[in-house]
Structures are given as C-alpha cells and as structure tokens.
Design a protein around this motif. Structure first.
Motif, PDB file in Angstrom:
ATOM      1  N   ASN A 139       0.910  -1.181   0.011  1.00 40.69           N
ATOM      2  CA  ASN A 139      -0.095   0.180   0.074  1.00 40.69           C
ATOM      3  C   ASN A 139       0.787   1.121  -0.125  1.00 40.69           C
ATOM      4  O   ASN A 139       2.236   1.015   0.059  1.00 40.69           O
ATOM      5  CB  ASN A 139      -0.909  -0.090   1.128  1.00 40.69           C
ATOM      6  CG  ASN A 139      -0.280  -0.038   2.601  1.00 40.69           C
ATOM      7  OD1 ASN A 139       0.454   0.678   2.750  1.00 40.69           O
ATOM      8  ND2 ASN A 139      -0.524  -1.004   3.395  1.00 40.69           N
ATOM      9  N   ARG A 140       0.179   2.206   0.137  1.00 39.80           N
ATOM     10  CA  ARG A 140       1.079   3.575  -0.193  1.00 39.80           C
ATOM     11  C   ARG A 140       1.824   3.884   0.990  1.00 39.80           C
ATOM     12  O   ARG A 140       2.813   4.429   0.897  1.00 39.80           O
ATOM     13  CB  ARG A 140       0.105   5.056  -0.649  1.00 39.80           C
ATOM     14  CG  ARG A 140      -0.821   5.016   0.282  1.00 39.80           C
ATOM     15  CD  ARG A 140      -2.119   6.262  -0.349  1.00 39.80           C
ATOM     16  NE  ARG A 140      -3.238   6.444   0.635  1.00 39.80           N
ATOM     17  CZ  ARG A 140      -3.104   7.471   1.399  1.00 39.80           C
ATOM     18  NH1 ARG A 140      -2.115   8.275   1.247  1.00 39.80           N
ATOM     19  NH2 ARG A 140      -4.153   7.758   2.012  1.00 39.80           N
ATOM     20  N   PHE A 141       1.228   3.508   2.401  1.00 44.77           N
ATOM     21  CA  PHE A 141       2.117   3.926   3.614  1.00 44.77           C
ATOM     22  C   PHE A 141       3.444   3.198   3.401  1.00 44.77           C
ATOM     23  O   PHE A 141       4.525   3.654   3.663  1.00 44.77           O
ATOM     24  CB  PHE A 141       1.344   3.339   4.631  1.00 44.77           C
ATOM     25  CG  PHE A 141      -0.131   4.302   4.817  1.00 44.77           C
ATOM     26  CD1 PHE A 141      -0.102   5.738   5.206  1.00 44.77           C
ATOM     27  CD2 PHE A 141      -1.543   3.760   4.383  1.00 44.77           C
ATOM     28  CE1 PHE A 141      -1.134   6.499   5.233  1.00 44.77           C
ATOM     29  CE2 PHE A 141      -2.603   4.504   4.517  1.00 44.77           C
ATOM     30  CZ  PHE A 141      -2.477   5.669   5.002  1.00 44.77           C
ATOM     31  N   VAL A 142       3.306   1.983   2.942  1.00 49.87           N
ATOM     32  CA  VAL A 142       4.439   0.894   3.130  1.00 49.87           C
ATOM     33  C   VAL A 142       5.221   1.447   2.116  1.00 49.87           C
ATOM     34  O   VAL A 142       6.648   1.679   2.373  1.00 49.87           O
ATOM     35  CB  VAL A 142       4.071  -0.430   2.862  1.00 49.87           C
ATOM     36  CG1 VAL A 142       5.509  -1.459   2.471  1.00 49.87           C
ATOM     37  CG2 VAL A 142       3.243  -1.116   3.605  1.00 49.87           C
ATOM     38  N   ILE A 143       5.189   1.968   0.847  1.00 54.47           N
ATOM     39  CA  ILE A 143       5.706   2.505  -0.180  1.00 54.47           C
ATOM     40  C   ILE A 143       6.680   3.720   0.480  1.00 54.47           C
ATOM     41  O   ILE A 143       7.688   4.205   0.146  1.00 54.47           O
ATOM     42  CB  ILE A 143       5.076   2.696  -1.692  1.00 54.47           C
ATOM     43  CG1 ILE A 143       4.693   1.432  -2.127  1.00 54.47           C
ATOM     44  CG2 ILE A 143       5.937   3.555  -2.436  1.00 54.47           C
ATOM     45  CD1 ILE A 143       3.516   1.494  -3.212  1.00 54.47           C
ATOM     46  N   GLY A 144       5.740   4.752   1.059  1.00 54.46           N
ATOM     47  CA  GLY A 144       6.172   5.823   1.806  1.00 54.46           C
ATOM     48  C   GLY A 144       7.258   5.508   2.581  1.00 54.46           C
ATOM     49  O   GLY A 144       8.297   6.334   2.843  1.00 54.46           O
ATOM     50  N   TYR A 145       7.088   4.416   3.814  1.00 55.17           N
ATOM     51  CA  TYR A 145       8.007   4.086   4.554  1.00 55.17           C
ATOM     52  C   TYR A 145       9.177   3.663   3.958  1.00 55.17           C
ATOM     53  O   TYR A 145      10.644   4.167   4.353  1.00 55.17           O
ATOM     54  CB  TYR A 145       7.731   3.014   5.540  1.00 55.17           C
ATOM     55  CG  TYR A 145       6.473   3.213   6.329  1.00 55.17           C
ATOM     56  CD1 TYR A 145       6.042   4.485   6.744  1.00 55.17           C
ATOM     57  CD2 TYR A 145       5.491   2.096   6.671  1.00 55.17           C
ATOM     58  CE1 TYR A 145       4.756   4.879   7.517  1.00 55.17           C
ATOM     59  CE2 TYR A 145       4.417   2.715   7.487  1.00 55.17           C
ATOM     60  CZ  TYR A 145       4.484   3.826   7.927  1.00 55.17           C
ATOM     61  OH  TYR A 145       3.067   4.164   8.715  1.00 55.17           O
ATOM     62  N   LEU A 146       9.209   2.944   2.709  1.00 55.03           N
ATOM     63  CA  LEU A 146      10.500   2.352   2.082  1.00 55.03           C
ATOM     64  C   LEU A 146      11.363   3.647   1.500  1.00 55.03           C
ATOM     65  O   LEU A 146      12.451   3.610   1.587  1.00 55.03           O
ATOM     66  CB  LEU A 146      10.196   1.313   1.130  1.00 55.03           C
ATOM     67  CG  LEU A 146       9.782   0.035   1.657  1.00 55.03           C
ATOM     68  CD1 LEU A 146       9.314  -1.013   0.477  1.00 55.03           C
ATOM     69  CD2 LEU A 146      10.775  -0.497   2.392  1.00 55.03           C
ATOM     70  N   SER A 147      10.587   4.522   1.043  1.00 57.92           N
ATOM     71  CA  SER A 147      11.114   5.882   0.250  1.00 57.92           C
ATOM     72  C   SER A 147      11.764   6.663   1.338  1.00 57.92           C
ATOM     73  O   SER A 147      13.076   6.937   1.116  1.00 57.92           O
ATOM     74  CB  SER A 147      10.147   6.311  -0.380  1.00 57.92           C
ATOM     75  OG  SER A 147       9.299   5.911  -1.365  1.00 57.92           O
ATOM     76  N   ILE A 148      11.216   6.824   2.428  1.00 54.60           N
ATOM     77  CA  ILE A 148      11.705   7.692   3.621  1.00 54.60           C
ATOM     78  C   ILE A 148      12.903   6.898   4.236  1.00 54.60           C
ATOM     79  O   ILE A 148      14.211   7.683   4.418  1.00 54.60           O
ATOM     80  CB  ILE A 148      10.826   7.752   4.929  1.00 54.60           C
ATOM     81  CG1 ILE A 148       9.568   8.807   4.163  1.00 54.60           C
ATOM     82  CG2 ILE A 148      11.407   8.668   6.070  1.00 54.60           C
ATOM     83  CD1 ILE A 148       8.583   8.873   5.000  1.00 54.60           C
ATOM     84  N   LEU A 149      12.860   5.745   4.317  1.00 54.79           N
ATOM     85  CA  LEU A 149      13.976   4.694   4.802  1.00 54.79           C
ATOM     86  C   LEU A 149      15.479   4.793   3.866  1.00 54.79           C
ATOM     87  O   LEU A 149      16.353   4.901   4.402  1.00 54.79           O
ATOM     88  CB  LEU A 149      13.581   3.365   5.087  1.00 54.79           C
ATOM     89  CG  LEU A 149      14.389   2.573   5.901  1.00 54.79           C
ATOM     90  CD1 LEU A 149      14.416   2.966   7.294  1.00 54.79           C
ATOM     91  CD2 LEU A 149      13.623   1.087   6.011  1.00 54.79           C
TER      92      LEU A 149
END
Length: 490
Positions: A139-149
């Motif tokens: 989902n977009r939250f997981v993709i966001g977490y990976l991008s930030i990480l």
C-alpha cells in the motif's frame, strides 16, 4: 490461497537469505575485528569514524539476524536489512564515483568481489528486502516508509562522507589515508650510505657526501648516468667541521655554521667565494635568494631562534616569537627548516611535537599548522650539568617527525609515530611519509617507502611528480599518485 503461499514463500526465502548473509558478515567481522577496523580506517568515507563504526556494523547485523529469527519482529528485521543494504550500496556508489581513492573491500568471500560486483550484489539484496516487505503489505504507506528509509539511509552515508573528509583533512584524529603503494620507477646503488640530497636543478639530482664534503655527485632523473664534481672554495684555511652543499637552479652554496662560513658560486662552475659578512653561528641554512638566507641560531640564553641574514644590508635579524618554548627552549624547539622557491614559503617542522610554522622569506609568520598525530607537547626530559653549565637530555625524547621536504606548498614528513588502524608489521618493513598542504593547513595522504636490504629511508627529496629517497646505499625514485599530482598543479 495460491497467492498467499507465493507471498509467504517470497518472504521466507528473503528472510533466510538475509539471515545467512548477515550472520556470515557479522561473524567474519567479529573473528577478524582488528583487520576489519584497519580496513575501515583506510576508507575515504569512514576513516574518522572507524572506532565506533567497526563496532556498530557487526552489532547491527547481529540484531537484524535476531529480529529476522523472531516471528513477531520479522518485518522490523526486513526493514532493517533494507536500510542497511541501502547504506552499503550508497557507500559503494560514493567510493566508485566521488572518493579520492578506492580502498580494499572488507573481508570474507565478499573480499574476492570487485567493487562493481559488490554494488550489484548489494542492489539485489535491497530489491529482495523491498519485495519481501511489499509482499507482506502492498500500500502507499509501506511504499512511503521504504522511500523515507532509503532517503534517510543514503543521506546518513553522504553526511558521514562529508564530515569524515573535513575531519581527516583539517581536524585529523590520527587516522592516515594509505591508498595503493606508489610504483617504483628507478633505482641505483650508490655504493655508500653517506650521501645526502644537495638539491635538484635543471633535471639533475645533486648528492653531497658527508665523508667527502667538497664532492658532488650529479645524477640524471632516470638514475642511469652519474658523474663526480669537485667543488672548489676560495678559502680552505678554516676549521670546518660540518661543511654542507646546497644546489639551486642558478647558484650553489657551501656552508658550515660552526665556523661560521658561507660560500656562494654559480651552478655549473662549481667555484665558490666566501660571503665575508657572515658572523653568527648557525644551523640548517636555507637560501631564499642569492643574497639572503634563513637559519636557526641561539639567543644569549642558548634557546633556539629563527633568524635571517641579508647580505645587502649586512645584518642578521631574528624573530623570537616563531619558535614557542614548552620545556627548555632548546631541545623542545628542535626541528628542521625548509624553503620552497615555488611559493616563497619557509616551513619549520618540530621534531618532538605535532606542529609546523609557515612564514614568508623574511620570517613573518603566516600561520601555524599541525601534523595528524596527537603529541602537542614535546616529551623531553632535560638535565642541567652544573660543572659544565649546560643542559643535556636526561632521556631519549619521543620523536614525532623525523625529517621533511617542502615542494610547491606540500610538506612531505617522514613520520615517526604509528597512527590508528595501522599494521605494525608494515612499520617494520617500511618508512611512512605524510603529505600536507601547508597553504590551507590540511592533511592529504600518506604512503610507504619500503626498506632495501633491511635499511630504512634516511633522506628524501621531491621534484615534480617524483619522490626520491636514499635507502642505505640505494637511491630510488617513485611516481607519486594523482592525489598529490592534483595538489601540485594547483
């Protein structure tokens, strides 16, 4: 149901691969910790932080393995592996594209890989960890977490690189940069070990000889052809004790500060006449032009002071503020004076502390700089002999800097102390040279000069991109690296 099994298989496979990778990596680093720490110390990105990074990396790898082995924290372990492998990937990208040199890789089977193979290997594991995380929940939250990480991981490595570069060059904590060894170009057996560098001029190397004070040996830069030259002086009726020759492009000089006497002649003619105005005893003279020279002498209380003789004005001037007394003003201020005709700079390097003094040809202070070791106070013990009314060393002092040579604003220092993360065996097999840019007070790089027949480097000189050294009976030349070439051309 089939979809769920496929996702589960992906996650389990990636987890097992990460467990195997990080277990192997952490164990190999722990078992060979000293070597791992040395390798980090030579990294152009992490030199300044090798102390704690050497502990932190295998510890984090062990923690990630524990997280991956626990069902409850497995996802957190995958995030950890994704972040750490992203950092390793960013590290290699910087090494290959932005660092001043490429160090060796760090340990185990992976050490056999090239840096490009390392990069591909790391990218594969970054992608695998990312796929496993996305397989668990896309989902977009997981993709966001990976991008930030990923952004944070890359940003941290970049910050470490920039900070480490600044620390190593300007606030060094005794960590040397030791890239690949310079290639030896030429070598010649001189037959005796009593030679010293008198100068390099017009494509010729001139060697003096302590056992034959008026004999010059001229050698071409390929170290193939040599000839003997006899220097003649217009006055030999002096009690010479330590006559030294210095050859420059236009003039050459013969001097003995114990007499005191200075002779000057034209290079190529090899006949010198005495400068009659020289009256003060001196040591370590360097000739800044045809009518003046700088040197070290003594005050009335026997303490060292830097001075300058000007033939045109027929006087000697001193600058008492240049040498700074710490213990006795004699032994603690002992050092070597160098002159660079390319920049018109004088540099005095202390033997027993981590400091050098930069001044102009008239002994006006420009600034003070430091070598990378941590010995800021001279460790000398002085005793006073009442019967002879003199001071003498009560114990051998701790030598920090053995010798130095100044060329085009770069100071080459034969260091005497081993730094952090260095191999003690190398210090037994070679001498070490540190290179500084005295114009901006920064450390550049270090390199080894290997022993020959068990003999160490005794004297050295630099001309253009070539380093010349006298090792026992041998004169050798090395082609210096691009790190030094680019500084010499500035």
């Amino acid at each position: 149901m089939k979809l769920q099994i496929t996702k589960s298989n992906i996650i389990q496979t990636v987890v097992v691969l990460n467990i195997l990778l990080f277990t192997y990596a952490a164990v190999s680093k722990a078992l060979d910790f000293h070597n791992f720490q040395i390798q980090l110390g030579q990294s152009p990105l992490l030199s300044a932080f090798a102390d704690w990074v050497a502990v932190a990396v295998p510890l984090i790898e062990f923690i990630i393995v524990l997280l991956l082995l626990t069902n409850k924290y497995r996802l957190l372990g995958l995030y950890g592996s994704f972040a750490l492998m992203t950092m390793f990937t960013a590290y290699i990208v910087i090494i290959l594209n932005f660092s001043s040199f490429t160090p060796c890789s760090c340990g185990g089977i992976l050490e056999e890989m090239t840096w490009t193979q390392h990069l591909i290997f790391n990218i594969v594991f970054v992608v695998l960890s990312g796929l496993a995380i996305l397989s668990n929940a896309f989902n977009r939250f997981v993709i966001g977490y990976l991008s930030i990480l990923a952004t944070s991981a890359i940003g941290l490595v970049v910050a470490l690189f920039l900070t480490s570069e600044d620390i190593i060059q300007h606030r060094n904590n005794f960590v040397r940069r030791l890239p690949a060894q310079f290639s030896k170009q030429h070598e010649i057996d001189l037959g005796y070990n009593s030679y010293y560098f008198a100068g390099i001029a017009k494509g010729k190397i001139y060697l003096g000889n302590t056992t034959a004070p008026l004999l010059l040996t001229e050698i071409d830069t390929s170290l193939k052809n040599k000839k003997e030259l006899v220097v003649k002086l217009n006055n030999l009726n002096l009690p010479f004790r330590s006559l030294q020759l210095q050859v420059y492009a236009k003039n050459f000089y013969a001097s003995d500060g114990t007499v005191p006497a200075v002779f000057r002649g034209k290079t190529g003619q090899w006949y010198a006449t005495q400068m009659p105005q020289v009256k003060s005893k001196f040591s370590n003279p360097v000739f800044t032009d045809s009518t003046s020279f700088a040197f070290r002498t003594h005050k009335a209380n026997a303490e060292n002071v830097l001075a300058r003789f000007d033939e045109k004005q027929s006087k000697t001037t001193t600058n008492p503020s240049l040498l700074q007394k710490q213990v006795d003003g004699i032994f603690d201020t002992d050092g070597i004076l160098n002159y660079d005709p390319n920049t018109n700079l004088l540099v005095y390097l202390y033997y027993y502390r981590n400091q050098y003094i930069v001044c102009d040809a008239k002994l006006n202070l420009i600034h003070r700089g430091n070598t990378i070791d941590t010995t800021s106070k001279a460790q000398v013990k002085v005793a006073f002999n009442k019967n002879r009314n003199e001071k003498k060393l009560a114990a051998p002092p701790l030598t920090v800097n053995k010798n130095a040579y100044l060329h085009r604003g770069l100071l080459f220092v034969n260091a005497a102390l081993m730094g952090k993360f260095e191999d003690e065996k190398m210090w037994q097999q070679a001498s070490l040279i540190d290179v500084y840019d005295v114009k901006i007070r920064s450390y550049i790089v270090s390199f080894y000069v290997y022993n020959i027949d068990g003999k160490r480097l005794s004297r050295f000189a630099v001309d253009g991109h070539t380093f010349y050294g006298i090792i026992g009976n041998h004169l050798v030349s090395y082609k210096m690296s691009y790190l030094i070439h680019k500084r010499l051309s500035l």
